[in-house]
Scaffold this motif. Structure first.
Motif, PDB file in Angstrom:
ATOM      1  N   ASN A  95       0.856  -1.182   0.000  1.00  0.00           N
ATOM      2  CA  ASN A  95       0.000   0.000   0.000  1.00  0.00           C
ATOM      3  C   ASN A  95       0.890   1.230   0.000  1.00  0.00           C
ATOM      4  O   ASN A  95       1.880   1.288   0.717  1.00  0.00           O
ATOM      5  N   LYS A  96       0.515   2.207  -0.811  1.00  0.00           N
ATOM      6  CA  LYS A  96       1.346   3.394  -0.973  1.00  0.00           C
ATOM      7  C   LYS A  96       0.552   4.636  -0.624  1.00  0.00           C
ATOM      8  O   LYS A  96      -0.538   4.861  -1.147  1.00  0.00           O
ATOM      9  N   MET A 123       0.781   8.675  -0.809  1.00  0.00           N
ATOM     10  CA  MET A 123       1.502   9.781  -1.436  1.00  0.00           C
ATOM     11  C   MET A 123       0.883  11.091  -0.968  1.00  0.00           C
ATOM     12  O   MET A 123      -0.324  11.173  -0.749  1.00  0.00           O
ATOM     13  N   ASP A 154       0.933  15.146  -2.115  1.00  0.00           N
ATOM     14  CA  ASP A 154       1.394  16.077  -3.150  1.00  0.00           C
ATOM     15  C   ASP A 154       1.559  17.482  -2.565  1.00  0.00           C
ATOM     16  O   ASP A 154       1.193  17.734  -1.415  1.00  0.00           O
ATOM     17  N   THR A 158      -3.097  10.554  -0.936  1.00  0.00           N
ATOM     18  CA  THR A 158      -3.667   9.494  -1.760  1.00  0.00           C
ATOM     19  C   THR A 158      -3.249   8.140  -1.210  1.00  0.00           C
ATOM     20  O   THR A 158      -2.113   7.955  -0.778  1.00  0.00           O
ATOM     21  N   TRP A 159      -4.191   7.197  -1.234  1.00  0.00           N
ATOM     22  CA  TRP A 159      -3.962   5.810  -0.820  1.00  0.00           C
ATOM     23  C   TRP A 159      -4.053   4.961  -2.076  1.00  0.00           C
ATOM     24  O   TRP A 159      -5.130   4.821  -2.646  1.00  0.00           O
ATOM     25  N   ASN A 160      -2.944   4.440  -2.553  1.00  0.00           N
ATOM     26  CA  ASN A 160      -2.876   3.661  -3.791  1.00  0.00           C
ATOM     27  C   ASN A 160      -3.523   4.399  -4.963  1.00  0.00           C
ATOM     28  O   ASN A 160      -4.241   3.821  -5.775  1.00  0.00           O
ATOM     29  N   GLY A 161      -3.304   5.708  -5.029  1.00  0.00           N
ATOM     30  CA  GLY A 161      -3.801   6.516  -6.132  1.00  0.00           C
ATOM     31  C   GLY A 161      -5.161   7.139  -5.909  1.00  0.00           C
ATOM     32  O   GLY A 161      -5.608   7.949  -6.706  1.00  0.00           O
ATOM     33  N   THR A 162      -5.869   6.792  -4.826  1.00  0.00           N
ATOM     34  CA  THR A 162      -7.196   7.331  -4.544  1.00  0.00           C
ATOM     35  C   THR A 162      -7.092   8.381  -3.445  1.00  0.00           C
ATOM     36  O   THR A 162      -6.557   8.104  -2.369  1.00  0.00           O
ATOM     37  N   ASP A 179       5.812  14.301  -1.494  1.00  0.00           N
ATOM     38  CA  ASP A 179       6.475  15.128  -2.497  1.00  0.00           C
ATOM     39  C   ASP A 179       7.482  16.029  -1.782  1.00  0.00           C
ATOM     40  O   ASP A 179       7.245  16.455  -0.652  1.00  0.00           O
TER      41      ASP A 179
END
Length: 141
Positions: free
Chosen positions: A63-64, A66, A68, A74-78, A106
């Motif tokens: 699980n990632k 991020m 910005d 964001t959790w896995n892009g969401t 970031d």
């Protein structure tokens, strides 16, 4: 008690105070104050897992998280908020093998947002945590 006598032939005692001992005492006090002042640090302390030599069953799912520069998490892009992030972290702890959590802020993300995310991660008790993308910070500043 003795008094210093001038060399110009005048027999009157000198009335000036010797400043050297006073300066020495002040320097010693200054050094003592510097040593006794505690170091002021602001950090989020995270208990990292202790490495285990026993072979473990590694789950390929990672699980990632991020962050910005605009402060979007964001959790896995969401995109998620801190409450949803807490729920997702609790769900990962119920899995038979806990997946690795990767955090990638970031370089221009606000520190307060990263600090809040790290506090949520610490409170959740995640056992597998990694920071990815550290090479991007070399070029950021």
């Amino acid at each position: 008690m003795s008094a210093a006598v001038r060399e110009d032939g005048n027999d009157e005692p000198m009335m000036e105070v010797n400043m050297t001992p006073l300066i020495d005492v002040m320097l010693v006090l200054l050094i003592m104050f510097i040593i006794t002042i505690p170091v002021q640090t602001h950090a989020v302390k995270i208990d990292l897992p202790v490495p285990n030599d026993a072979p473990t069953n590694v789950d390929p799912e990672k699980n990632k998280i991020m962050i910005d520069p605009a402060g979007t998490i964001t959790w896995n892009g969401t995109p998620v908020d801190l409450a949803q992030l807490t729920q997702y972290l609790e769900q990962t702890k119920t899995l038979p093998v806990e997946p690795e959590l990767q955090v990638q802020p970031d370089p221009y993300a606000r520190y307060i947002v990263v600090d809040r995310v790290m506090a949520v991660i610490k409170r959740s008790g995640v056992g597998k945590l990694g920071f990815v993308g550290n090479e991007q910070y070399a070029r950021a500043f």
